[in-house]
Design a protein around this motif. Structure first.
Motif, mmCIF file in Angstrom:
data_model
loop_
_atom_site.group_PDB
_atom_site.id
_atom_site.type_symbol
_atom_site.label_atom_id
_atom_site.label_comp_id
_atom_site.label_asym_id
_atom_site.label_seq_id
_atom_site.Cartn_x
_atom_site.Cartn_y
_atom_site.Cartn_z
ATOM 1 N N CYS A 246 0.895 -1.079 -0.078
ATOM 2 C CA CYS A 246 0.108 0.187 -0.011
ATOM 3 C C CYS A 246 0.730 1.207 -0.040
ATOM 4 C CB CYS A 246 -0.935 -0.129 1.337
ATOM 5 S SG CYS A 246 -1.855 1.704 1.506
ATOM 6 N N PHE B 21 0.314 4.063 1.065
ATOM 7 C CA PHE B 21 0.256 4.940 2.432
ATOM 8 C C PHE B 21 1.223 3.942 3.569
ATOM 9 C CE2 PHE B 21 -3.026 8.106 2.970
ATOM 10 C CZ PHE B 21 -2.507 9.027 1.972
ATOM 11 N N CYS B 22 0.445 2.877 3.847
ATOM 12 C CA CYS B 22 0.878 1.995 5.007
ATOM 13 C C CYS B 22 1.905 0.840 4.882
ATOM 14 C CB CYS B 22 -0.379 1.603 5.692
ATOM 15 S SG CYS B 22 -0.973 0.174 4.904
ATOM 16 N N CYS C 59 -4.743 0.295 0.299
ATOM 17 C CA CYS C 59 -5.292 -0.733 0.959
ATOM 18 C C CYS C 59 -6.662 -0.287 1.185
ATOM 19 C CB CYS C 59 -4.570 -1.170 1.890
ATOM 20 S SG CYS C 59 -4.583 -0.322 3.547
ATOM 21 N N CYS D 48 -6.738 2.633 4.022
ATOM 22 C CA CYS D 48 -6.226 3.921 3.502
ATOM 23 C C CYS D 48 -7.068 4.592 2.443
ATOM 24 C CB CYS D 48 -4.540 3.520 2.952
ATOM 25 S SG CYS D 48 -3.662 3.174 4.569
#
Ligand SMILES: [Zn+2]
Ligand SMILES: [Zn+2]
Ligand SMILES: [Zn+2]
Length: 328
Positions: A201, A203-204, A253, A256
Motif C-alpha cells: 500500500c 500509504f501504510c 489498501c 487507506c
C-alpha cells in the motif's frame, strides 16, 4: 484429426436395443418439448406448465398488446406438486428471518421457490444449505415459470412438467448449481491473501489483504477481487510526505483508500487520518495521543511507506512508522 468430407459424422453412442420406459422418461425430462393445446376445462400450472383439472385461478398474467392485437391475459393455477414447493419455500423463509428482512418476505419466497424449481428441473434434490445456492441459482432460476410474461403462451400447456424450459435455461441452471457447490467447498477453505499488485500500500506498506475464500469464489477469482480490494493511486511525492517531480503510481489498501476518500485527496490529512484509525483499533490511548499531536502546533509528517528509503512490504500496516508510534 481434421474434419474432411470423408470423416464420418459422430452421431453419439450406438442406440441401446432395449430402452426401458423409465429410461425414456428420464431422458425426456432433460430436454424441452413443444407446448400442447390446453384441454377444455383445464388451466396450466403457473410454474411447471402442466394442465390441471382445476379452475381455481392462482394468477393472471397480462400480455401487452402488440401491433393490431389487443392486450390479452392468461389465467393460471397451480398443480399440487408446485403448490407443495410454494409451501416449502414459505417454510424456509420463516425459518430464515434474516433473508426476508433483507429483501422482503414476498421476494424472499419468490426467490427460494424459484431455486427449488430450478433444482427440480435439473434433477437435483433439495440441498440442506439452500442459503449458499440462493445467490448463484436465483438469477438462473427466476424466469423458469410457465407463466413468465416474457414467454407467455395463451391456451397452451406443457406436455410434461417443465417441458417449456429451454436447453439454454437448463444449462444455466446446471452451471449455477455447480458454482454453488464450489462455494460450499470454498466456505471451508482458509482465507485467501490478496497481494498488492505494486508490492505494498502506498500509504501504510501493507503487502496483502485477506479475503474469505467464498468471497473470492463468488467474485470470480483472485484477480477480480484484487481489482476491487486495491485502489489504484496516481500521485506525487509531495502528497506522500516527500519531495520530487516524478509521478508515483501504486495502490492503496482498503483502510487507506477510505481515509483518502474521507479527506477528499491524497495528502497529509488523509495519512494522519489513516494512522489514527489504524491505532484506534490497536491502542486507543496511543490513537488519542497521536490525534492530539496531529491537531497540535507541530504535527508529525507521517511519511507514506512508498517514499521512505528502500521500502519493504509489511504484514502490519504502518510498520515503517513504528518509531513514531512506539514513543506515543
Ligand atoms: Zn406445477
Ligand atoms: Zn426472481
Ligand atoms: Zn494502507
Amino acid at each position: 484429426m481434421p474434419v474432411t468430407a470423408n470423416t464420418p459424422k459422430y452421431t453419439g453412442p450406438p442406440p441401446k436395443s432395449q430402452t426401458s420406459e423409465e429410461q425414456i422418461a428420464a431422458l425426456r425430462a432433460k430436454v424441452p418439448d413443444d407446448p400442447i393445446k390446453l384441454p377444455p376445462g383445464h388451466l396450466a400450472c403457473e410454474a411447471c406448465g402442466i394442465a390441471v383439472d382445476d379452475r381455481r385461478v392462482s394468477s393472471t398474467v397480462a400480455q401487452p398488446s402488440s401491433g393490431h392485437l389487443p392486450p390479452r391475459s392468461a389465467e393460471f393455477t397451480r398443480c399440487s406438486s408446485c403448490e407443495a414447493v410454494r409451501t416449502s419455500a414459505a417454510a424456509y423463509v420463516t425459518a430464515h428471518p434474516a433473508y426476508a428482512a433483507r429483501i422482503g418476505p414476498d421476494i424472499a419466497v419468490e426467490r427460494v421457490e424459484a431455486v427449488l424449481f430450478g433444482l427440480e428441473i435439473i434433477g437435483q434434490t433439495t440441498s440442506t444449505d439452500l442459503g449458499l445456492l440462493l445467490p448463484r441459482l436465483h438469477p438462473a432460476a427466476h424466469s423458469v415459470r410457465f407463466s413468465n410474461p416474457l414467454t407467455l403462451t395463451i391456451g397452451l400447456c406443457s406436455p410434461r412438467p417443465w417441458a417449456h424450459v429451454t436447453l439454454t435455461q437448463r444449462d444455466e441452471l446446471r452451471r449455477a448449481y455447480a458454482a454453488g457447490l464450489r462455494d460450499r467447498l470454498a466456505q471451508s477453505e482458509p482465507p485467501v491473501a490478496i497481494r498488492c499488485p505494486t508490492g505494498g500500500c502506498v500509504f501504510c506498506g501493507l503487502a496483502s489483504v485477506n479475503r474469505a475464500a467464498i468471497e473470492v469464489a463468488r467474485r470470480g477469482g483472485v484477480e477480480a477481487v484484487s481489482r476491487a480490494v486495491w485502489r489504484e493511486v496516481n500521485t506525487n511525492p509531495k502528497a506522500l510526505g516527500s519531495r520530487g517531480p516524478e509521478r508515483i503510481w501504486g495502490h492503496a489498501c482498503p483502510a487507506c483508500a477510505l481515509a483518502i476518500e474521507d479527506a477528499g485527496a491524497i495528502g497529509w490529512p488523509a495519512r494522519a487520518q489513516a494512522v489514527v484509525t489504524y491505532l484506534s483499533h490497536k491502542s486507543p490511548s496511543r490513537a488519542q495521543r497521536l490525534r492530539a499531536e496531529v491537531e497540535g502546533d507541530f504535527p508529525p509528517v507521517l511519511p507514506a511507506w512508498r517514499v521512505i528509503p528502500s521500502p519493504k512490504p509489511s504484514r502490519e500496516p504502518w510498520a515503517h512508522l513504528h518509531k513514531v508510534i512506539d514513543r506515543l
